[in-house]
Design a protein around this motif. Structure first.
Motif, PDB file in Angstrom:
ATOM      1  N   THR A  79       0.818  -1.219   0.000  1.00  0.00           N
ATOM      2  CA  THR A  79       0.000   0.000   0.000  1.00  0.00           C
ATOM      3  C   THR A  79       0.854   1.273   0.000  1.00  0.00           C
ATOM      4  O   THR A  79       0.327   2.354  -0.233  1.00  0.00           O
ATOM      5  N   ILE A 258      -6.889  -2.027  -0.267  1.00  0.00           N
ATOM      6  CA  ILE A 258      -6.117  -2.088  -1.509  1.00  0.00           C
ATOM      7  C   ILE A 258      -6.714  -1.160  -2.551  1.00  0.00           C
ATOM      8  O   ILE A 258      -7.854  -0.718  -2.432  1.00  0.00           O
ATOM      9  N   PRO A 273      -1.860  -8.840  -2.846  1.00  0.00           N
ATOM     10  CA  PRO A 273      -0.867  -8.344  -1.879  1.00  0.00           C
ATOM     11  C   PRO A 273       0.081  -9.433  -1.380  1.00  0.00           C
ATOM     12  O   PRO A 273       1.250  -9.160  -1.073  1.00  0.00           O
TER      13      PRO A 273
END
Ligand SMILES: [Zn+2]
Length: 327
Positions: A79, A258, A273
């Motif tokens: 992120t 996300i 991720p």
């Protein structure tokens, strides 16, 4: 000095919510390096192939109980955001500088918590949601400049250090770790506490819970005031800005964590991720999230829900018995 503390699963959960950005972590050596005498941090490895071990609730419990000492990375590469900003000072003027920063932040209605450290102090700001690392860094360097406080790396060898130390992390990068608060520093076998609360785990964590959290809106406004711009949001992406304390009482919503890249049929498509943490899924299309029922998502490379949640820094809570099962 060596007083033993019992950490409850509530303590562990609270610590995790406040401080854990990702499950990669480091452990402080229990013995000094024979040459330098320093207590270095290393990434724990395990298994047949020496794979890195992911942080677990049990390990956090052992940290809080003083059995081992962990260091935590300041940002999540999936992120590029961080739950906290930590300012570290270990020179003779550091405490004064950190107090000046804390006072200035207070004038801007940003609360910060001061933690004792071996040679100076750490000043912590917590995000109401994970905040872009670049903006966090801009805020502190902007304020430091305003107050004429030297920042290490910005042309000087001395000065405070800002964590996160990077605006962005590339695949496979970890950035820098900070000694996990409320644990024991191996070099002197002592615990360092936050100023402002009794020296025990319950009261320290209750104090940290009450420290005001910095919102993304507030951060953007502060940067404007300092004449700095915030990181541009990707236009076609959904913002990540909805995670709020306390995360454990709420349902997990993956879209809060996300940025989706595109829509295909009835799915949002983006990089997984968990794959990203392993340096995979460079094309950024392994994860599909149902647009109708976003609680349904799948990684085409086979990452489990547990792995995806863990990579986002929001692991599926482990059962309490497992937390207590540590000897
Ligand atoms: Zn995956």
């Amino acid at each position: 000095m060596g007083k033993q503390y019992r950490a409850t699963s509530a303590n562990v959960n609270e610590f995790w919510q406040l401080f854990v950005n990702r499950r990669a972590y480091v452990v402080q050596s229990k013995r000094p390096h024979p040459d330098s005498g320093r207590y270095y941090y290393f990434r724990p490895k395990g298994g047949k192939h020496g794979e890195p071990i992911s942080l677990s609730a049990q390990t956090v419990q052992r940290h809080l109980e003083g059995d081992l000492t962990i260091g935590l990375y300041s940002m999540n590469p999936a992120t590029q955001r961080c739950k906290w900003i930590a300012m570290d000072g270990d020179s003779k003027d550091s405490l004064k500088h950190l107090c000046e920063l804390q006072w200035e932040l207070q004038q801007q209605r940003v609360e910060a918590a001061l933690e004792q450290s071996r040679r100076g102090a750490h000043l912590w700001i917590f995000g109401e949601q994970p905040l872009p690392a670049r903006d966090c860094r801009s805020l502190i360097s902007g304020l430091a400049q305003k107050l004429s406080i030297p920042v290490k790396g910005a042309g000087t060898a001395e000065g405070i250090e800002i964590f996160p130390k990077h605006d962005q992390l590339k695949d496979g990068e970890f950035g820098n770790a900070v000694r996990g608060p409320l644990g024991i520093h191996r070099a002197i076998s002592a615990r360092f506490w936050f100023y402002g609360a009794d020296y025990n785990l319950d009261n320290q964590l209750a104090f940290l819970r009450r420290v005001g959290k910095l919102s993304e809106e507030q951060l953007v406004a502060l940067l404007q005031k300092l004449g700095q711009t915030s990181a541009p949001e990707t236009k076609d992406a959904k913002s990540v800005a909805h995670w709020r304390y306390p995360v454990s009482q709420k349902q997990f919503h993956i879209l809060d964590h996300i940025q989706v890249r595109r829509k295909t049929g009835r799915n949002w498509i983006t990089r997984c991720p968990s794959c990203a943490a392993a340096g995979r899924d460079k094309s950024g299309d392994n994860l599909a999230i149902s647009t109708d029922e976003p609680q349904k998502y799948i990684c085409w490379a086979g990452c489990s829900k547990e792995m995806i949640r863990a990579a986002l820094g929001c692991p599926i809570p482990e059962k309490d018995e497992r937390v207590h099962a540590v000897g």
